[in-house]
Structure formats: C-alpha cells, structure tokens
Design an enzyme around this catalytic site. Structure first.
Site, PDB file in Angstrom:
ATOM      1  CG  ASP A 151       5.444   4.811 -21.032  1.00  0.00           C
ATOM      2  OD1 ASP A 151       5.552   3.663 -20.571  1.00  0.00           O
ATOM      3  OD2 ASP A 151       5.313   5.054 -22.246  1.00  0.00           O
ATOM      4  CE1 TYR A 406      10.684   0.436 -25.543  1.00  0.00           C
ATOM      5  CE2 TYR A 406      11.977   1.839 -24.087  1.00  0.00           C
ATOM      6  CZ  TYR A 406      10.904   1.664 -24.933  1.00  0.00           C
ATOM      7  OH  TYR A 406      10.061   2.715 -25.175  1.00  0.00           O
TER       8      TYR A 406
END
EC number: 3.2.1.18
Length: 469
Positions: A151, A406
């Site tokens: 990330d 997401y």
C-alpha cells in the site's frame, strides 16, 4: 430624348440604386453589430442596489473577435462569477441505480501502457466528473509492477483523469500520496495527499494547484484519510483523517479547510469506536460520512459534521443488514444504531451508504467473507429503526464469481436536486491471482435514477491468462 439626356437618366438611376444598396449595407452592418453586442452585454445593477462585498473570483477575461465585411470588431465577453458550492438542493428521489461509466483499465493493460493503481474514487467539479486513483509509479507491463500489492511506497502518486479515461502515460500526477481525498469547492480543487514514513507521515493540502498547508502525523502510526471525495460547503471543506492502530483504538480527527488552509481541527466524538476510510456526502447544512470500523463492528459508523460550529456526532447505521466485509449472514447480523455490533469487526473494506428519510441505500460485497461480488439495495427503516432488515430494490452490480474491492460515494448536483452515485473498485492480480506479480484495478460507476432499469453484471472482465506477468 436625345443621347445626352439618356446618359444622364441612366446615370441618375444607377446612382440612386447604388446609394440605396450602400444604405442597406450600412443598415445590415449596424443591425448585426448591435445584435452581437447586445447578446454579450453585461447587465449593470440598478441604481441604489446593494452589491455583496465578500470576495469573488472572476475567470480570466476572454476576447471574442468577429469579422464583418473586412472590418474587425472586438468585444470583451462578460466576466463569469464563480461561487462556492453550498449543496442546498434536496436529495434526488431514486428507485435504484443505473450504469454510468466503466474504464476497463486492466483489459486495456494487456496491450497498452496503463498505470498500476488501487484505491480509486470519483469526484466532480460543477461541470465535469473525474476519476482518481493512487498510482504505483509504474505501468502494468513493466517489471516495476512486481509486488505492487504493498500500500505505502514513496513512488505512489495521486492520478487524475476525466471519468472514463483510463490512467495512460499522459495522466496528470497531482501529488505524492499513498492515501488521499479530493473535492472541488466551486472555485478550485482541493487535494489532501498523505505520504512519508509510516511512523511520521505528512499530509499536504494542495489548493488550486498550489501547496497551501500541511500537517504531520499526530499518533505516529500511518496517518491516513478517506480514499474518496471530501465535501465543501460555502467554502469550508471537511476531511476525516485517522492516525493509529488499524485493529484497536485510533485517533480520528476532522479537519476543516478553507482554500487549502486548515482553519479548525475537531476530534471524533460520539459512540463510534473506530473510524477509517469514510465515504462522505453533503447533507445541507452539514456533511455526513459512512465509514469503516476495522476493530469492533461489521456495521458501519456514521459521522455527522457541523460545518458552522465544527461539532461532531457519531453513531452506527441502524440497518441489521450490515455493510462491511467480513460479516455474519443476514439472519444472524445485527445493528442497534449506537454501538459496534462486535460481529467479525476486525478487518473490513471501504464502503458506503446514505440516508433516504428513515430508510437507507447501501452497497456491499455479495460474499460475507471476501471481496467478491457487489450488490446494492434499500433497507426500509434502515436509517432510524434498530436492526431493521426489510430489503427492497436489490441490484447486482458484480456477480459473486468476480472480484470487487473498495467502494465509495460521490454527489452530483443537478438542476433541481443532488444525485448520489457510487463506484466499485474491481481488483485484479495478487493475492488471489498468483499467475501475475502485480495488483491493480479498474472501476465501474453507477448513479441514482428515478426511472426503471434492468439487470446485469459488470466485472473487470480481463482474462488473467492474457495479461503480462
């Protein structure tokens, strides 16, 4: 009539006709010029009218050039006033959601230079919508794409393109960021960009293309923000930021920003126990966010932000059909509005919901355990009645055999109401698809509709066997 008289008569008639033609040309020219100037005439306020004194932005003047019978006439077009958005219109009444956009980034990556991304979102200025994502500093068909499942790296940047335009090599890199949020206040874009060391990151606030402010990590544990659009009302933008543990108590603050400058910071208050990755929308005169509890709850926290006095109230979505993943099955799941449900609360996924009177519209993965499939529906009483479970208007966005990720909300102002739209991240690559070494995504976007609609499924669609390794 002798020859001289004939010549004089013919000459007189010709002169008369020429004079008439000349006068007609002048009349046409005068009429054309008058009408053109009148079309762009700036209206002046009547005498004694009080004009507002607050600062306004005037767009750069434009000069229009008109060519009439070899004569150049210049007239300055009236300056266009640009005002802050206030989002005071009511929310649109909808029956469900209709397809709006799909960028097919992964499929296109099989034969073109497309960025490796994750954490996408959508936000609109008053005239156009844009898609954002956090790039990994590489295209997919590039050895640097190996191991892009991570990330946070110093190579990640916030990308911005018109909605529907994949992130190609010519894409603008707005800022350095491994966590971000963006919104338009009616005058310019605000970008909140977080980057740096996990234990001492920096959030930069970029407004109208200029760095205006910054803030450092306050808990020294991965400062992070929404990964979807922030919201601006009358020039004040709000963004929810968290610093601290992802699986225990963390320190969440709501920042109030005006033209890129932090003007106030409020701590999270209310009954929400853990707040991350909020999906926020204007609910005039304030802002409402539905977030991710990564510690205790599979029911989603709600954060209400008062833009005028900077006060914060938090709770949880009342619907017993909960929105996070993982979660219990719908028979066993619960939510009682105030507290986390302590049901598979550790871990989660960014998502969204929004109120519709006493009801709630929401989206979630179809799978109860993994980021697979995606569905939307309305829960009657889901905003006000504890543990309400009456579901209507269910739609499948991505079938359960395909991956999702997401999701988040964005708002679009129409002529008479504010529409709610959402996007779904369609993740491909690692960890699940181990044939390749990269992790990236495409998106699909839907918007609320008051009309009828059909059925379908809109997965990413790339054949992983055809993709670069």
């Amino acid at each position: 009539m002798n020859p001289n008289q004939k010549i004089i008569t013919i000459g007189s008639v010709s002169l008369t006709i020429a004079t008439i033609c000349f006068l007609m040309q002048i009349a046409i020219l005068v009429t054309t010029v008058t009408l053109h100037f009148k079309q762009y005439e700036c209206s002046s306020p009547p005498n004694n009218q009080v004009m507002p004194c607050e600062p306004i932005i005037i767009e750069r003047n434009i000069t229009e050039i008109v060519y009439l019978t070899n004569t150049t006439i210049e007239k300055e077009i009236c300056p266009k006033l640009v005002e802050y958005r206030n989002w005071s219109k009511p929310q649109c009444k909808i029956t469900g959601f209709a397809p709006f956009s799909k960028d097919n980034s992964i499929r296109l990556s099989a034969g073109g230079d497309i960025w490796v991304t994750r954490e996408p979102y959508v936000s609109c200025d008053p005239g156009k919508c844009y898609q954002f994502a956090l790039g990994q500093g590489t295209t997919l068909d590039n050895k640097h794409s190996n191991d892009t499942i991570h990330d946070r790296t110093p190579y990640r940047t916030l990308l911005m393109n018109e909605l529907g335009v994949p992130f190609h090599l010519g894409t603008r890199q707005v800022c350095i960021a491994w966590s971000s949020s963006s919104c338009h206040d009616g005058k310019a874009w605000l970008h909140v960009c977080v980057t740096g060391h996990d234990k001492n990151a920096t959030a930069s606030f970029i407004y109208d293309g200029r760095l205006v402010d910054s803030i450092g990590s306050w808990s020294k544990n991965i400062l992070r923000t929404q990964e979807s659009e922030c919201v601006c009302i009358n020039g004040t933008c709000t963004v929810v930021m968290t610093d601290g543990s992802a699986s225990e108590r963390a320190d969440t603050k709501i920042l109030f920003i005006e033209e890129g400058k932090i003007v106030h910071i409020s701590p999270l208050s209310g009954s929400a126990q853990h707040v991350e990755e909020c999906s926020c929308y204007p609910r005039y005169p304030g802002v409402r966010c539905v977030c991710r509890d990564n510690w205790k709850g599979s029911n989603r926290p709600v954060v209400d932000i008062n833009v005028k006095d900077y006060s914060i109230v938090s709770s949880y979505v009342c619907s017993g059909l909960v929105g996070d993943t993982p979660r219990k099955n719908d028979r066993s799941s619960s939510s009682y509005c105030r507290n986390p449900n302590n049901e598979k609360g550790n871990h989660g996924v960014k998502g969204w919901a929004f109120d519709d009177g006493n009801d709630v519209w929401m989206g979630r993965t179809i799978s109860e355990e993994s980021r697979s499939g995606y569905e939307t529906f309305k829960v009657i009483g889901g905003w006000s009645t504890p543990n309400s479970k009456l579901q209507i208007n269910r739609q499948v966005i991505v079938d359960s055999d395909n991956r999702s990720g997401y999701s988040g909300i964005f708002s679009v102002e129409g002529k008479s109401c504010i529409n709610r739209c959402f996007y779904v991240e369609l993740i491909r690559g690692r960890e699940q698809e181990t044939r390749v070494w990269w992790t990236s995504n495409s998106i699909v976007v839907f918007c609320g509709t008051s009309g009828t609609y059909g059925t379908g499924s809109w997965p990413d669609g790339a054949d992983i066997n055809l993709m670069p390794i």
